[in-house]
Design a protein around this motif. Structure first.
Motif, PDB file in Angstrom:
ATOM      1  N   MET A  90      -5.456   9.932  -5.415  1.00 59.63           N
ATOM      2  CA  MET A  90      -6.211   8.798  -4.888  1.00 59.63           C
ATOM      3  C   MET A  90      -6.019   8.666  -3.382  1.00 59.63           C
ATOM      4  O   MET A  90      -4.929   8.854  -2.867  1.00 59.63           O
ATOM      5  CB  MET A  90      -5.735   7.520  -5.579  1.00 59.63           C
ATOM      6  N   PHE A 117      -6.782   5.842  -0.328  1.00 54.25           N
ATOM      7  CA  PHE A 117      -7.067   4.413  -0.254  1.00 54.25           C
ATOM      8  C   PHE A 117      -7.919   4.070   0.958  1.00 54.25           C
ATOM      9  O   PHE A 117      -8.101   4.884   1.861  1.00 54.25           O
ATOM     10  CB  PHE A 117      -5.761   3.631  -0.198  1.00 54.25           C
ATOM     11  N   ASN A 173       2.616   9.172 -14.929  1.00 54.34           N
ATOM     12  CA  ASN A 173       2.888   9.879 -13.674  1.00 54.34           C
ATOM     13  C   ASN A 173       2.201  11.240 -13.651  1.00 54.34           C
ATOM     14  O   ASN A 173       1.699  11.683 -12.625  1.00 54.34           O
ATOM     15  CB  ASN A 173       4.390  10.047 -13.476  1.00 54.34           C
ATOM     16  N   ASN A 229      -2.515   4.968   4.401  1.00 51.73           N
ATOM     17  CA  ASN A 229      -1.168   4.449   4.161  1.00 51.73           C
ATOM     18  C   ASN A 229      -0.124   5.561   4.160  1.00 51.73           C
ATOM     19  O   ASN A 229       0.535   5.790   3.162  1.00 51.73           O
ATOM     20  CB  ASN A 229      -1.123   3.665   2.845  1.00 51.73           C
ATOM     21  N   PRO A 230       0.020   6.244   5.290  1.00 46.09           N
ATOM     22  CA  PRO A 230       1.069   7.258   5.346  1.00 46.09           C
ATOM     23  C   PRO A 230       2.432   6.594   5.221  1.00 46.09           C
ATOM     24  O   PRO A 230       2.598   5.452   5.634  1.00 46.09           O
ATOM     25  CB  PRO A 230       0.891   7.868   6.741  1.00 46.09           C
ATOM     26  N   PHE A 231       3.386   7.315   4.628  1.00 47.48           N
ATOM     27  CA  PHE A 231       4.749   6.783   4.557  1.00 47.48           C
ATOM     28  C   PHE A 231       5.368   6.842   5.945  1.00 47.48           C
ATOM     29  O   PHE A 231       5.003   7.711   6.739  1.00 47.48           O
ATOM     30  CB  PHE A 231       5.602   7.638   3.611  1.00 47.48           C
ATOM     31  N   LEU A 260      -0.590  -1.827 -12.693  1.00 48.29           N
ATOM     32  CA  LEU A 260       0.340  -2.557 -11.840  1.00 48.29           C
ATOM     33  C   LEU A 260      -0.041  -4.018 -11.691  1.00 48.29           C
ATOM     34  O   LEU A 260       0.735  -4.827 -11.220  1.00 48.29           O
ATOM     35  CB  LEU A 260       0.382  -1.928 -10.443  1.00 48.29           C
ATOM     36  N   MET A 317      -4.064   2.744 -12.017  1.00 51.39           N
ATOM     37  CA  MET A 317      -3.385   1.907 -11.025  1.00 51.39           C
ATOM     38  C   MET A 317      -3.483   0.428 -11.425  1.00 51.39           C
ATOM     39  O   MET A 317      -2.726  -0.401 -10.950  1.00 51.39           O
ATOM     40  CB  MET A 317      -3.985   2.106  -9.624  1.00 51.39           C
ATOM     41  N   GLU A 346       1.847   1.772  -3.560  1.00 54.78           N
ATOM     42  CA  GLU A 346       0.688   2.292  -4.286  1.00 54.78           C
ATOM     43  C   GLU A 346       0.491   3.769  -3.997  1.00 54.78           C
ATOM     44  O   GLU A 346       0.220   4.560  -4.902  1.00 54.78           O
ATOM     45  CB  GLU A 346      -0.570   1.524  -3.887  1.00 54.78           C
ATOM     46  N   ALA A 347       0.634   4.132  -2.715  1.00 54.01           N
ATOM     47  CA  ALA A 347       0.426   5.530  -2.349  1.00 54.01           C
ATOM     48  C   ALA A 347       1.399   6.413  -3.119  1.00 54.01           C
ATOM     49  O   ALA A 347       1.019   7.471  -3.632  1.00 54.01           O
ATOM     50  CB  ALA A 347       0.628   5.708  -0.853  1.00 54.01           C
ATOM     51  N   LEU A 384       2.976   5.730  -5.982  1.00 47.61           N
ATOM     52  CA  LEU A 384       2.673   5.724  -7.416  1.00 47.61           C
ATOM     53  C   LEU A 384       1.445   6.583  -7.703  1.00 47.61           C
ATOM     54  O   LEU A 384       1.390   7.307  -8.690  1.00 47.61           O
ATOM     55  CB  LEU A 384       2.444   4.296  -7.903  1.00 47.61           C
ATOM     56  N   SER A 427       0.837  -1.200   0.000  1.00 51.82           N
ATOM     57  CA  SER A 427       0.000   0.000   0.000  1.00 51.82           C
ATOM     58  C   SER A 427       0.875   1.255   0.000  1.00 51.82           C
ATOM     59  O   SER A 427       0.461   2.301  -0.493  1.00 51.82           O
ATOM     60  CB  SER A 427      -0.944  -0.012   1.194  1.00 51.82           C
ATOM     61  N   LEU A 428       2.083   1.142   0.570  1.00 49.99           N
ATOM     62  CA  LEU A 428       2.980   2.297   0.548  1.00 49.99           C
ATOM     63  C   LEU A 428       3.439   2.581  -0.877  1.00 49.99           C
ATOM     64  O   LEU A 428       3.499   3.722  -1.321  1.00 49.99           O
ATOM     65  CB  LEU A 428       4.200   2.049   1.432  1.00 49.99           C
ATOM     66  N   ARG A 486      -1.396  10.647 -12.871  1.00 53.05           N
ATOM     67  CA  ARG A 486      -1.654  10.363 -11.462  1.00 53.05           C
ATOM     68  C   ARG A 486      -1.479  11.606 -10.605  1.00 53.05           C
ATOM     69  O   ARG A 486      -2.054  11.710  -9.524  1.00 53.05           O
ATOM     70  CB  ARG A 486      -0.726   9.245 -10.982  1.00 53.05           C
ATOM     71  N   ARG A 517      -1.984  14.819   1.716  1.00 55.67           N
ATOM     72  CA  ARG A 517      -0.854  14.437   0.868  1.00 55.67           C
ATOM     73  C   ARG A 517      -1.283  14.411  -0.596  1.00 55.67           C
ATOM     74  O   ARG A 517      -0.555  14.856  -1.485  1.00 55.67           O
ATOM     75  CB  ARG A 517      -0.346  13.058   1.305  1.00 55.67           C
TER      76      ARG A 517
END
Ligand SMILES: Nc1ncnc2c1ncn2[C@@H]1O[C@H](COP(=O)(O)OP(=O)(O)OP(=O)(O)O)[C@@H](O)[C@H]1O
Ligand SMILES: [Mg+2]
Lengths: 615, 262
Positions: free
Chosen positions: B100, B102, B92, B106-108, B68, B65, A491-492, A494, A488-489, B95, B171
């Protein structure tokens, strides 16, 4: 926009290049060893070489003239076989029961400590095991031996202890993978803990346990330095427990330094034979462990096991009488398992305590051993040059191996299509690399790097040799860590419009850092421990501090080997062993800690938050 | 010159989505069956339907997406504004324009600041003052500047689930997307966090088109202007939200909605 595309393309190419280096390394090892040994095989004759039982090389023998010496290695093949069997009888059996102890009988509190002990055992350098053999085991055995104690028994004991960690940790994994429901099922029927362990759990893990023993065999086959130090080394059959004998690995180490033309070819040929043995063993391991893994995943045996558990319960119900024998044997198993667990802890304690007791006083009374200035012919030797050499090899080999390893892992995990031909070849290459005995790396380094860089051993050649050795570990652990990074990281990243390269470098790789870092630290420990691959690629003379990386010099481990061979520096040897143990064990513990801490930091201040709440 | 080109390309992504006769296969399995839909700009459009009916799949077609997924095959026409997004475009760049959010936040594993600055940095903004501005603006848009302004340098993983999800929205907003895709953005959150995100949608649609997948009928009714009901890879009904919820034309829609409204 196009420059971004070029970058992506470049990244991909670079990562594939890393993977290609793994393949090239394997090919180079095979090609060079075979090319360099072919004339010897040819001159001596393959049959006479392998089955000849007289080894009496003549330094003056060349490929042009008629042979004066004899070049048969069957005594050494027998020696390798015998010591491997011996190691299996001691280390295999002890390891098997220790694993059972750890999984089923070890008090919960002691489990982490026990696992750490097993890890530490695997971190101890082989020269230290050999040195322990010379300094402790041989004098002990000599009391009941006609000789100084060296020979098959001493070798088997030392090798046995050395393969313990391999056997224990893999068997343990296999035992832990047995589904809990088997245990519950059996106990629910009324079987005791011990009966369940030995009748249900252990048999279910049989495949994994056998695989662990095979890997142990592989380790024992390839072990060099420790064996050289306790085997006696005369090129004769291992005809008794205390008769001097020689293994294939020992043969290479003992004679490579001063070999004539045919002799050198024959020694490389010995390496080829050894490599074949090890590859066959590794192939067996891969086949069996794959089967086991499939077995555990697909569990085709479940019904069979249930049937077994049922039969077992029937027997119990029929009355204890008919199976009292079996229960009794389980009871004995329980006792042996507990004894094994304790024995392994004692062995480690003994090795460490013995060496520290003997070595620490020297370090305290003569600290200049570590930092003193080196003088030729002086009584006061110093290991400062060896320490500097060690540091240099560590740095250079990691500078080479870490980037290549990481690139390969990125290629395998992020770019390669699963199961494409190239990926299979890369994985195969990495498997092979991880199985190649360290002495064979030494041979390879000697006939390639040493020749390229001016003919004499150098820090650069040693580092290059060791860096190939490190590749498999670094690739595998990096790949594991990358696999652990949640998709998921990626994906985020990308979805924000970042390209693949940026996603990998900025998101995936940083998240995989803890795993990579602990692999790097473990690799440092590995380089410090190694001696067989460095003896002839980097040199074995303890001399002044090297002036550049094209000069040679002994590392700490090699220095210990040298010092222990020369009786008059025995105190210095003990002290060096202490330094080695502290370094390697320290690094092992450090690696574990770093992994944990970084992982925690990556997981964020989640913990911090919790602790604040509670405060 | 180059800059110019980029601007042109950027300018050409519009804010409406137009899909004609789209089908999608995961290997042999057809997940979308010739769907056509027109999603208007600067409105909230909700996708509803039972699990596995292809809502997420269609959503992921809008920012590609699905590229992928190995073995994924797509046919039909997808226009954003008047750009064919499966034609010759920079994915890119697409996007960047079609953000998007999710289902699971899903933070880094970086600081709050770096999370938000990640997108702008990707597109070449490195000046600290500029980034500071973007971070502040994005957090304000996501209505969490006040909460977070003192912990910009703390790890984003230390935030609560609801905060994490709003951070992910911030973000996504940091690269100024024209369209925002949200795949069940509140399904993992508590009612209060959910309410905050719903308010956010209302605010955001002033500048961006929003497409949201949800399992929550009330949510769809509350926040969306248009609703599409999906079943087994087909778009059964698509109309203004009021219409769908008050007078659905298709019997299956009615059953689903009444069943769900309970
Ligand atoms: N990567 C994939 N590979 C193969 N099949 C997939 C993949 N992703 C989704 N599918 C299948 O496609 C169908 C549609 O999936 P999708 O995720 O779009 O459903 P959804 O409507 O979003 O459901 P949910 O409400 O559970 O999220 C499902 O049957 C699913 O199993
Ligand atoms: Mg979905």
């Amino acid at each position: 926009m196009t420059s971004a595309k070029i970058k992506e393309r470049l990244g991909r190419t670079l990562f594939a290049f890393g993977a290609a280096i793994c393949i090239i390394s394997v090919l180079a090892i095979f090609v060079f060893l075979i090319v360099k040994s072919a004339p010897a095989f040819n001159k001596i004759g393959i049959f006479d070489f392998i089955f000849g039982n007289k080894w009496a090389p003549q330094g003056s023998d060349t490929y042009e003239s008629a042979l004066k010496g004899s070049y048969g290695i069957f005594t050494m093949i027998s020696g390798t076989a015998a010591s491997t069997v011996g190691a299996l009888l001691i280390g295999g059996v002890l390891g098997y029961f220790t694993a059972i102890f750890l999984v089923f009988y070890c008090p919960q509190k002691l489990k982490p400590i026990a696992s750490t002990i097993i890890n530490l055992l695997s971190g101890i350098p082989s020269v230290v095991y050999g040195f322990f053999g010379i300094a402790f085991l041989l004098p002990l055995l000599s009391k009941m031996a006609p000789n100084n104690g060296s020979g098959l028994l001493a070798t088997s004991i030392i090798l046995g202890v050395m393969i313990l960690p391999t056997v224990v940790s893999l068997s343990k994994t296999a035992l832990e993978a047995v589904p809990n429901q088997y245990y519950d099922g059996s106990v629910a029927i009324g079987a005791s803990h011990t009966a369940t362990v030995f009748k249900i759990m252990v048999p279910s893990a049989r495949g994994g346990i056998i695989a662990s023993l095979i890997l142990g065999i592989g380790r024992a086959l390839g072990e060099t330095m420790a064996v050289v130090m306790v085997a006696g080394n005369s090129p004769t059959y291992p005809s008794g427990l205390f008769n001097s004998f020689r293994t294939m690995t020992a043969n290479i180490v003992l004679e490579m330094g001063y070999a004539g033309q045919v002799q050198e070819g024959a020694l490389i040929a010995t390496g080829v034979v050894l490599l074949m043995f090890v590859l066959i063993i590794n192939l067996m391991f891969n086949l069996i462990s794959r089967k086991t893994v499939d077995g555990i995943v697909k569990r085709p045996k479940e019904s069979k096991l249930k049937a077994k558990a049922f039969l077992f319960s029937q027997k119990i119900k029929e009355g204890a009488g008919s199976i009292s024998y079996k229960i009794k044997s389980s009871k004995i198993g329980e006792a042996v398992a507990k004894a094994s667990g304790i024995a392994v802890a004692l062995i480690l304690a003994m090795i460490i305590v013995f060496i520290f007791v003997k070595g620490l006083p020297t370090l305290v009374t003569k600290p200049q051993l570590i930092y003193g200035k080196f003088e030729f012919g002086s009584e006061n030797i110093t290991i400062l040059p060896a320490i500097i050499c060690t540091v240099l090899v560590v740095i250079i080999s990691l500078l080479i191996a870490v980037p290549i390893g990481i690139m390969t892992a990125i290629f395998l995990n992020e770019y390669a299509k699963r199961e494409s031909v190239f990926v299979r070849i890369v994985r195969g290459a990495i498997n092979i690399l991880s199985g190649v005995p360290s002495i064979v790396y030494g041979l390879f380094g000697m006939i390639t790097f040493v020749k390229i860089f001016g003919g004499s051993a150098s820090i650069l050649s040693g580092s290059l040799t060791v860096s190939i050795m490190l590749l498999p570990t670094i690739v595998r652990s990096t790949e594991e860590s990358l696999k652990g990074v949640s998709n998921s990281l990626r994906e985020a990243s990308l979805a924000l419009g970042a390209g693949k390269l940026r996603t990998i470098l900025k998101v995936a790789l940083p998240s995989a850092l803890p795993g990579i870092l602990s692999a790097v630290i473990l690799s440092i420990g590995r380089v410090i421990s190694e001696s067989a691959p460095l003896l002839y690629t980097m040199g074995s003379v303890i001399k002044a501090v090297p002036k550049g990386i094209l000069e040679g010099g002994a590392t700490l481990a090699v220095a210990l080997y040298q010092l222990s061979g020369e009786g008059w520096y025995i105190n210095e040897a003990y002290a060096t062993a202490v330094v080695l143990i502290i370094l390697v064990l320290g690094l092992n513990i450090f690696a574990e800690q770093v992994g944990k801490t970084l992982n925690r930091r990556l997981k964020g201040d989640a913990n911090e938050r919790k602790s604040k709440k509670s405060a | 010159m180059k800059e110019n080109q980029k601007n042109q390309l950027e300018a050409s992504f519009g804010q409406s989505i137009s899909v004609k006769d789209a089908s999608l296969w995961y290997s042999d399995f057809q997940a979308i069956k010739s769907i056509s839909i027109e999603i208007p700009e600067k409105k909230v459009t909700a996708f509803i339907g039972p699990s596995g009916c292809g809502k997420s799949t269609l959503l992921k077609c809008f920012n590609r997406m699905n590229d992928l997924v190995q073995g994924c095959k797509i046919t039909g026409e997808f226009l954003i504004g008047d750009v064919d997004i499966y034609g010759k475009i920079d994915v890119n760049e697409l996007r960047k324009n079609v953000g998007m959010v999710f289902q699971k936040p899903n933070p880094f594993p970086m600081s709050v600041y770096d999370n938000i600055a990640y997108g702008p940095r990707t597109f070449g903004i490195h000046k600290r003052s500029e980034l500071d501005e973007i971070v502040e603006e994005s957090l304000k848009q996501a209505a969490m500047w006040e909460e977070l302004k003192d912990r910009l340098n703390k790890s984003a993983l230390g935030l609560s689930g609801g905060q994490q999800q709003r951070l992910c929205i911030a973000r996504a907003l940091a690269v100024k997307p024209k369209i925002l895709l949200m795949d069940e953005p509140t399904s993992a959150l508590d009612p209060i966090s959910t309410g905050k995100i719903e308010e956010l949608c209302d605010e955001l649609k002033k500048t961006a088109t929003i497409v949201i997948v949800t399992h929550n009928m009330q949510q769809a009714a509350r926040i969306s202007d248009y609703t599409g009901f999906f079943l087994l890879g087909e778009l059964v009904e698509y109309a203004e939200t009021d219409e769908i919820f008050t007078s659905p034309k298709d019997e299956r829609t009615e059953k689903y909605i009444t069943g769900r409204f309970g």
